[in-house]
Design an enzyme around this catalytic site. Structure first.
Site, PDB file in Angstrom:
ATOM      1  NE  ARG A 237      -2.274  -4.880   4.523  1.00  0.00           N
ATOM      2  CZ  ARG A 237      -2.125  -5.484   2.723  1.00  0.00           C
ATOM      3  NH1 ARG A 237      -1.621  -4.339   2.113  1.00  0.00           N
ATOM      4  NH2 ARG A 237      -3.124  -5.769   2.322  1.00  0.00           N
ATOM      5  CD  GLU A 266      -3.649   1.769   3.987  1.00  0.00           C
ATOM      6  OE1 GLU A 266      -4.769   1.283   3.820  1.00  0.00           O
ATOM      7  OE2 GLU A 266      -2.743   1.542   4.116  1.00  0.00           O
ATOM      8  CG  HIS A 285      -4.146  -0.108   0.826  1.00  0.00           C
ATOM      9  ND1 HIS A 285      -3.839  -0.255   1.538  1.00  0.00           N
ATOM     10  CD2 HIS A 285      -3.499  -0.960  -0.515  1.00  0.00           C
ATOM     11  CE1 HIS A 285      -3.825  -2.060   1.883  1.00  0.00           C
ATOM     12  NE2 HIS A 285      -3.637  -1.713   0.342  1.00  0.00           N
TER      13      HIS A 285
HETATM   14  C1  DGY Z   1      -4.050  -6.965  -1.052  1.00  0.00           C
HETATM   15  O1  DGY Z   1      -4.261  -7.215  -1.522  1.00  0.00           O
HETATM   16  O2  DGY Z   1      -3.493  -7.082  -0.226  1.00  0.00           O
HETATM   17  C2  DGY Z   1      -3.853  -5.776  -0.995  1.00  0.00           C
HETATM   18  O3  DGY Z   1      -3.365  -4.115  -0.350  1.00  0.00           O
HETATM   19  C3  DGY Z   1      -5.046  -4.410  -1.040  1.00  0.00           C
HETATM   20  O4  DGY Z   1      -5.272  -4.754  -0.302  1.00  0.00           O
END
Ligand code: DGY
Length: 325
Positions: A237, A266, A285
């Site tokens: 993240r 984002e 992402h």
């Molecule tokens: C997750 O599944 O957490 C991925 O990062 C997609 O948001």
């Protein structure tokens, strides 16, 4: 009587049909000023919610007094306040497992694009700037045989390590809350402390979940510890790192390059200083973003919600340890 469910995402047809068999659905494709009143109206009577990519804090969930279960179509659960849900006794279901291999593919793509400057050089071709043979100013760096340091050796970290070690002969070292015997036995991975990992890895790949403990884990001090030739990869993240400190490290050349699939904000605004750096490879992402995997995640999240609304949280509950029996 069917349970009421608020869906805040589009589902593939099959998952939608399965959810509709079990629930009366109010569907939204997001939450904004235009649909807020209707969204909050639906929350007022809902038993469950399912979706992804929206911060679902107490300000929103307080509107759902009858809420009994939450299901996110993601493995990450940082868009929810775990303590708040625990206080209300609401299980938080998520989708681990089904996206590990796909996300590891994406992270390896990021490693390769960054080391071999693939995006920068491919753009040079498209834009008509490939006018002579490539010389050292455009050379990349080898991946095979280099040391990969993984911070956060969960399921996805392991899947990345497997590709790196078995496919690219890369020695693996890792930091994690606990030792991962499987990685040590199958991949010769070496468990180490963070400082050693940062100082000695050629590639540093962050895969920890975002929690209070990991927020801001990698900042100016940590970038300064890395080799000037190091390549930094973030697939966890954005808030796990200090993005401004990363920009400085990339500008000053205190590390070689970075490959990022996640950002503090984002979608990443085009005005971000990261967008001006040739030594940053930026993905929108897309860790789990293949048709097959997104379909599997949606199916898993629907099943998770149906099960949780029926009182079964035995699989895929992220906050089970916080809920009172
Ligand atoms: C997750 O599944 O957490 C991925 O990062 C997609 O948001």
């Amino acid at each position: 009587m069917k349970k009421k469910v608020l869906l805040y995402k589009t589902l593939p047809a099959e998952a939608m049909a399965r959810l509709a068999q079990h629930a009366e659905i109010s569907q939204f494709t997001g939450l904004d000023d235009n649909n807020k009143a209707a969204f909050f109206d639906a929350l007022a009577t809902t038993d469950g919610i399912i979706g992804s990519s929206i911060m679902m804090g107490p300000d929103i969930l307080d509107q759902a007094p009858q809420l009994k279960a939450v299901s996110t179509i993601s493995v990450g659960t940082d868009q929810f306040d775990h303590d708040y849900l625990a206080k209300r006794g609401i299980p938080l279901m998520h989708t681990p497992g089904v996206l590990d291999e796909t996300t590891a593919d994406t992270l390896f793509t990021l490693i390769m694009c960054t080391a071999r400057r693939a995006v920068e050089l491919a753009n040079m071709v498209r834009e008509g700037r490939w006018t002579k043979n490539i010389t050292s100013e455009h050379f990349g760096t080898d991946i095979h045989g280099k040391t990969l340091g993984i911070i956060g050796m969960g399921r996805i970290g392991y899947a990345i390590a497997k590709r790196a070690h078995l496919g690219f002969d890369m020695p693996i070292q890792y930091c994690n809350r606990s030792r991962k015997v499987e990685a040590e036995e199958n991949l010769n991975a070496v468990y180490t402390d963070m400082a050693t990992l940062l100082k000695t890895s050629d590639f540093v790949c962050v895969m920890t979940p975002l929690t209070q403990e990991t927020q801001g884990l990698i900042g100016a001090k940590e970038f300064a510890m890395m080799k000037p030739s190091a390549i930094f990869i973030n697939g966890s993240r954005g808030k796990v790192i200090d993005e401004a400190a990363l920009v400085e490290a990339l500008k000053e050349g205190s590390i070689r390059a970075a490959g990022l699939d996640v950002f503090e904000v984002e979608p990443l605004p085009a005005s971000s200083p990261l967008c001006e750096l040739d030594n940053a490879v930026l993905f929108p992402h897309i860790g789990s973003a293949t048709q097959e995997t997104r379909d599997s995640m949606a199916a898993c999240a629907v099943d998770n919600l149906i099960n949780a609304l029926n009182g079964d949280i035995s699989a895929n509950c992220a906050n089970g340890h916080l809920l009172k029996p």
